[in-house]
Enzyme design. Structure first.
Site, PDB file in Angstrom:
ATOM      1  N   HIS A 234       1.018  -1.292   0.002  1.00 52.73           N
ATOM      2  CA  HIS A 234       0.077  -0.102   0.113  1.00 52.73           C
ATOM      3  C   HIS A 234       0.803   1.271  -0.025  1.00 52.73           C
ATOM      4  O   HIS A 234       0.265   2.283   0.335  1.00 52.73           O
ATOM      5  CB  HIS A 234      -1.034  -0.053   1.187  1.00 52.73           C
ATOM      6  CG  HIS A 234      -1.902  -1.134   1.262  1.00 52.73           C
ATOM      7  ND1 HIS A 234      -2.676  -1.499   0.262  1.00 52.73           N
ATOM      8  CD2 HIS A 234      -2.043  -2.012   2.311  1.00 52.73           C
ATOM      9  CE1 HIS A 234      -3.144  -2.896   0.637  1.00 52.73           C
ATOM     10  NE2 HIS A 234      -2.747  -3.042   1.773  1.00 52.73           N
ATOM     11  N   ARG A 296      -2.983  18.225   1.320  1.00 45.01           N
ATOM     12  CA  ARG A 296      -1.516  18.516   1.444  1.00 45.01           C
ATOM     13  C   ARG A 296      -1.151  18.548  -0.077  1.00 45.01           C
ATOM     14  O   ARG A 296      -1.554  17.945  -0.966  1.00 45.01           O
ATOM     15  CB  ARG A 296      -0.748  18.187   2.391  1.00 45.01           C
ATOM     16  CG  ARG A 296      -0.981  16.449   2.138  1.00 45.01           C
ATOM     17  CD  ARG A 296       0.213  15.751   2.906  1.00 45.01           C
ATOM     18  NE  ARG A 296      -0.155  14.254   2.973  1.00 45.01           N
ATOM     19  CZ  ARG A 296      -0.100  13.338   2.108  1.00 45.01           C
ATOM     20  NH1 ARG A 296       0.579  13.350   1.119  1.00 45.01           N
ATOM     21  NH2 ARG A 296      -0.374  12.194   2.365  1.00 45.01           N
TER      22      ARG A 296
HETATM   23  P1  ADP Z   1       1.787   9.755  -0.117  1.00 50.52           P
HETATM   24  O1  ADP Z   1       0.455   9.213  -0.642  1.00 50.52           O
HETATM   25  O2  ADP Z   1       1.853  11.110  -0.829  1.00 50.52           O
HETATM   26  O3  ADP Z   1       2.884   8.766  -0.380  1.00 50.52           O
HETATM   27  P2  ADP Z   1       1.810   9.367   2.554  1.00 50.52           P
HETATM   28  O4  ADP Z   1       0.626   9.644   3.597  1.00 50.52           O
HETATM   29  O5  ADP Z   1       2.200   8.029   2.592  1.00 50.52           O
HETATM   30  O6  ADP Z   1       1.544  10.077   1.274  1.00 50.52           O
HETATM   31  O7  ADP Z   1       2.944  10.209   3.162  1.00 50.52           O
HETATM   32  C1  ADP Z   1       3.751  11.225   2.647  1.00 50.52           C
HETATM   33  C2  ADP Z   1       5.142  11.170   3.000  1.00 50.52           C
HETATM   34  O8  ADP Z   1       5.449  11.831   4.323  1.00 50.52           O
HETATM   35  C3  ADP Z   1       5.741   9.873   2.860  1.00 50.52           C
HETATM   36  O9  ADP Z   1       7.011   9.899   2.279  1.00 50.52           O
HETATM   37  C4  ADP Z   1       6.030   9.423   4.373  1.00 50.52           C
HETATM   38  O10 ADP Z   1       7.091   8.734   4.615  1.00 50.52           O
HETATM   39  C5  ADP Z   1       6.241  10.857   5.055  1.00 50.52           C
HETATM   40  N1  ADP Z   1       5.354  10.829   6.103  1.00 50.52           N
HETATM   41  C6  ADP Z   1       4.095  10.741   6.603  1.00 50.52           C
HETATM   42  N2  ADP Z   1       4.066  10.867   8.023  1.00 50.52           N
HETATM   43  C7  ADP Z   1       5.221  11.540   8.411  1.00 50.52           C
HETATM   44  C8  ADP Z   1       5.680  11.696   9.547  1.00 50.52           C
HETATM   45  N3  ADP Z   1       4.611  11.696  10.640  1.00 50.52           N
HETATM   46  N4  ADP Z   1       6.850  12.154   9.899  1.00 50.52           N
HETATM   47  C9  ADP Z   1       7.528  12.113   8.828  1.00 50.52           C
HETATM   48  N5  ADP Z   1       7.197  11.712   7.805  1.00 50.52           N
HETATM   49  C10 ADP Z   1       6.134  11.416   7.289  1.00 50.52           C
HETATM   50  P1  ADP Z   2      -3.804   5.202   3.293  1.00 49.39           P
HETATM   51  O1  ADP Z   2      -4.424   6.424   4.198  1.00 49.39           O
HETATM   52  O2  ADP Z   2      -3.112   4.391   4.148  1.00 49.39           O
HETATM   53  O3  ADP Z   2      -3.033   5.987   2.197  1.00 49.39           O
HETATM   54  P2  ADP Z   2      -5.931   4.513   1.158  1.00 49.39           P
HETATM   55  O4  ADP Z   2      -7.471   4.319   1.584  1.00 49.39           O
HETATM   56  O5  ADP Z   2      -5.582   5.649   0.504  1.00 49.39           O
HETATM   57  O6  ADP Z   2      -4.990   4.590   2.797  1.00 49.39           O
HETATM   58  O7  ADP Z   2      -5.482   3.194   0.623  1.00 49.39           O
HETATM   59  C1  ADP Z   2      -4.185   2.826   0.451  1.00 49.39           C
HETATM   60  C2  ADP Z   2      -4.017   1.806  -0.674  1.00 49.39           C
HETATM   61  O8  ADP Z   2      -4.929   0.592  -0.408  1.00 49.39           O
HETATM   62  C3  ADP Z   2      -4.544   2.249  -1.976  1.00 49.39           C
HETATM   63  O9  ADP Z   2      -4.011   3.136  -2.838  1.00 49.39           O
HETATM   64  C4  ADP Z   2      -4.990   0.957  -2.559  1.00 49.39           C
HETATM   65  O10 ADP Z   2      -3.872   0.231  -3.246  1.00 49.39           O
HETATM   66  C5  ADP Z   2      -5.362  -0.084  -1.551  1.00 49.39           C
HETATM   67  N1  ADP Z   2      -6.954  -0.021  -1.477  1.00 49.39           N
HETATM   68  C6  ADP Z   2      -7.501   0.784  -0.324  1.00 49.39           C
HETATM   69  N2  ADP Z   2      -8.900   0.578  -0.499  1.00 49.39           N
HETATM   70  C7  ADP Z   2      -8.988  -0.226  -1.526  1.00 49.39           C
HETATM   71  C8  ADP Z   2     -10.246  -1.094  -1.889  1.00 49.39           C
HETATM   72  N3  ADP Z   2     -11.381  -0.829  -1.449  1.00 49.39           N
HETATM   73  N4  ADP Z   2      -9.994  -2.135  -2.841  1.00 49.39           N
HETATM   74  C9  ADP Z   2      -8.762  -2.345  -3.111  1.00 49.39           C
HETATM   75  N5  ADP Z   2      -7.605  -1.793  -2.620  1.00 49.39           N
HETATM   76  C10 ADP Z   2      -7.844  -0.744  -1.897  1.00 49.39           C
END
Ligand code: ADP
Ligand code: ADP
Ligand code: MG
Length: 650
Positions: A234, A296
């Site tokens: 994910h 963001r």
């Molecule tokens: P994206 O969907 O853009 O990858 P994420 O929610 O996974 O977004 O996180 C964005 C970036 O910020 C990632 O590279 C993650 O490792 C970093 N990140 C998220 N939360 C934190 C945190 N609390 N401290 C440091 N880095 C963070």
């Molecule tokens: P996060 O906040 O951790 O980014 P998301 O809800 O954006 O969580 O989901 C992260 C990933 O999980 C998605 O990019 C997708 O790959 C998978 N995913 C999320 N929801 C579904 C779903 N309903 N069915 C299949 N894959 C899913």
């Protein structure tokens, strides 16, 4: 426009924002922790303020200290970057209460999208399709299991407060539901302090397609979609824009839904609306559902910049300063195709284990956009995300942009830490990906083919051996060694746990034959470089006893070289000391043992490299002062040999 802003983040996003702000004539105040005292973002900024200890909780997550730094330096606005405080509504309230501008959405907009369940309710009301499932308040396990039965397996359990793929469990069968629920909840509790979950239908052959939106607080536009289906657990690995196979009809439907989502919460600034798409029947206007909104700037925003020509950070500053949206929907268009690959310090064959280390060398090919928060010489510290850079390529068509990505990854050179470069390279050359047949399961299905430990090959070993002999920039004769040293010289290299013995026969200046485990390789100096068996040699980086040859995305060796140890051993040849702080990996010396000059007495692991500590002369071991497993400081005495007089007397 602001005269001065404060960047409340670190790493590549801080550098990215500083560059755009300064290009607009806006000064930037950086903040930094102890570990980031000499970081690239600090060097780039107009001013920098130290805000605390290395752990994020002591620095980058301390809103009060950051706001004080902004006030004291006369900054008028705060840019949060991503991660850290970027989606924290209390921080936004505090920034505004201090009379500063938060470069991003309102606290209310962040709150509206903060929890996935509430966001889904809101989106349903706004007429945005949401993933079918249960996102109500009842958290009773029986009730949730009933909801899963009603939705139909497979289902996905998601933490309502989730992010970064945490607190999420795929459940294939009803029998597995109770246990999966338990573990999702406990993970959510630890990571987010909130154990509430929702249940969603698991979409088959899912594709992650998200839409970049931009609002001014009332109206919003979209800047088309990004496909982020190449994921590992994910987490996004390679992203692209536009999505392969996207039709005009579906793009219009997704764009409108995303704009509706943004306008429903009076969104201001850059945001991303993430959708899950059913890829099993091709892309259809009725086959996408809202997952969540990230309030963001997103890590993968550069692919959108590449295809639209828009600088999203410039837009963020302009809208935050009160200007209208720089472009209307009709003025935005897609030009070509773009990819981004996330380069991390991680050990892919060891299950993508995050790594640390000092970057002895870092370079990217000409003409490639590489967004990075580190430079050669910088350290990937254990405190933060181990991202080294994002490599972004653009081209008139998907095929060209992808070939440019593959070439850019091949031309990227990193030494001093393990990286996922070879993995990214294999992905860029994956056939299914090449034809745009992507879904979120692609990486997991082909993981064995994608995770290949690069092999050195005789050319690589030959270059490492030449480097170990100090012959990288020299032909050989002028070092003197061909004149008086033996015409054959042995070099021992270590790669992972294997020792590779190389015998170098010098035939004169610029001409050496190497014997690598029985295989003969010719090294000839042509102009200013080497040719190995007639082929131009790969580039090499040398750092202490660590040698990286840039074939196959970088292959590194440690030199076990008696001569090197000789030349560094100073006055007291009886004492073997740690050349740097590190972990004693092995001790071979035993008290009373007779050793010969060049014998390996101990191995020290420091900065992710192994250093062999050798006897500087013949002698008898008097004392062994350390044991394997001990952490030692630089200069610590490890082994003592008997004084030469004692040996003579004995
Ligand atoms: P994206 O969907 O853009 O990858 P994420 O929610 O996974 O977004 O996180 C964005 C970036 O910020 C990632 O590279 C993650 O490792 C970093 N990140 C998220 N939360 C934190 C945190 N609390 N401290 C440091 N880095 C963070
Ligand atoms: P996060 O906040 O951790 O980014 P998301 O809800 O954006 O969580 O989901 C992260 C990933 O999980 C998605 O990019 C997708 O790959 C998978 N995913 C999320 N929801 C579904 C779903 N309903 N069915 C299949 N894959 C899913
Ligand atoms: Mg997400």
């Amino acid at each position: 426009m602001f005269e001065r802003i404060l960047m409340a983040n670190r790493g590549e996003i801080a550098c990215r924002v500083i560059a755009s702000a300064q290009a607009m004539g806006v000064e930037v105040v950086a903040v930094h922790s102890d570990a980031d005292r000499d970081a690239k973002h600090v060097a780039m900024a107009d001013r920098a303020v130290h805000i605390g200890g290395s752990a994020p909780g002591e620095s980058y997550l301390r809103g009060d200290v950051i706001i004080r730094a902004a006030l004291e330096t006369g900054a008028q606005a705060i840019h949060p970057g991503y991660g850290f405080l970027s989606e924290n509504p209390e921080f936004v309230d505090a920034v505004e209460a201090a009379g500063l501008v938060f470069i991003g959405p309102s606290a209310d907009a962040i709150r509206a999208m903060g929890l996935k369940d509430a966001a889904k309710v809101l989106m349903e009301k706004a007429g945005v399709p949401v993933v079918p499932g249960y996102h109500g308040k009842n958290q009773d396990p029986e009730h949730l299991a009933g909801a899963a039965d009603a939705i139909g397996y497979p289902v996905l359990i998601k933490a309502v407060a989730g992010g970064g793929g945490k607190g999420m469990r795929l459940v294939e069968r009803a029998e597995e539901f109770a246990e999966a629920l338990e573990s999702a909840k406990s993970e959510a509790k630890t990571a987010f302090g909130n154990e509430a979950v929702l249940i969603e239908k698991y979409i088959q052959k899912p594709r992650h397609i998200e839409v970049q939106v931009f609002g001014d607080g009332q109206g919003a536009v979209h800047l088309f979609e990004r496909d982020c289906s190449l994921q590992r657990r994910h987490q996004k690995v390679i992203e692209e824009a536009p999505a392969p196979g996207m039709t005009e009809e579906m793009r219009a439907a997704m764009g409108q839904a995303a704009v509706r989502a943004a306008e429903a919460i009076g969104y201001k600034g850059a945001g991303t609306v993430e959708f899950i798409v059913d890829g099993s029947r091709g892309l259809r206007p009725d086959g996408f559902w809202f997952m969540e909104m990230n309030t963001r700037l997103q890590v993968e925003h550069p692919v959108t910049e590449a295809i639209t020509g828009v600088d999203l950070v410039e837009w963020q500053l302009r809208v935050a300063a009160g200007e209208p949206l720089p472009k209307q929907q009709g003025e935005l268009a897609i030009m070509g195709h773009a990819f981004e690959a996330r380069l991390y310090a991680e050990d892919v064959p060891k299950g993508f284990l995050p790594a640390t280390g000092r970057l002895a060398h870092l370079s990217f090919p000409e003409g490639v956009r590489a967004d990075s928060g580190v430079r050669a010489g910088d350290e990937i510290s254990p405190f933060y995300d181990p991202m080294i850079a994002k490599v972004i390529t653009h081209g008139p068509t998907r095929a060209i942009a992808l070939r440019r990505l593959a070439a850019a990854l091949e031309g990227t050179e990193v030494a001093g830490t393990v990286t996922n470069l070879a993995f990214l390279g294999a992905l860029a050359r994956h056939e299914g990906f090449g034809v745009g047949d992507v879904d979120t399961g692609l990486i997991a299905r082909d993981i064995d083919r994608l995770v290949v430990a690069p092999e050195a090959g005789p050319e690589g070993v030959a270059m490492a051996a030449l480097a170990a002999c100090g012959l990288l920039d020299k032909a050989g004769a002028e070092t003197g060694f061909a004149l008086w040293a033996p015409l054959a010289r042995d070099v021992v290299l270590r790669r992972n746990d294997d020792e590779i013995k190389v015998r170098l026969h010098s035939l004169g200046a610029g001409a050496h034959d190497l014997d690598i485990a029985g295989q003969r390789v010719e090294a000839r100096r042509v102009g200013a470089g080497w040719r190995i068996d007639g082929q131009p040699a790969a580039r090499v980086a040398v750092y202490a006893s660590d040698i990286t040859v840039f074939t196959q995305y970088g292959v590194s060796f440690q030199v076990i070289d008696p001569l090197e140890r000789d030349s560094t051993a100073g006055g007291d040849t009886a004492l073997i000391e740690a050349p740097m702080p590190g972990l004693v990996k092995a001790v071979f010396a035993r008290p009373g043992q007779s050793v010969a000059k060049g014998d390996r007495l101990a191995v020290l692991e420091a900065m992710k490299m192994e250093h062999s500590l050798l006897a500087a002369r013949d002698g008898v071991v008097a004392e062994v002062l350390v044991a394997a497993g001990e952490q030692v400081t630089a200069g610590a005495a490890l082994v003592r040999l008997e004084a030469e007089a004692e040996v003579a007397a004995a």
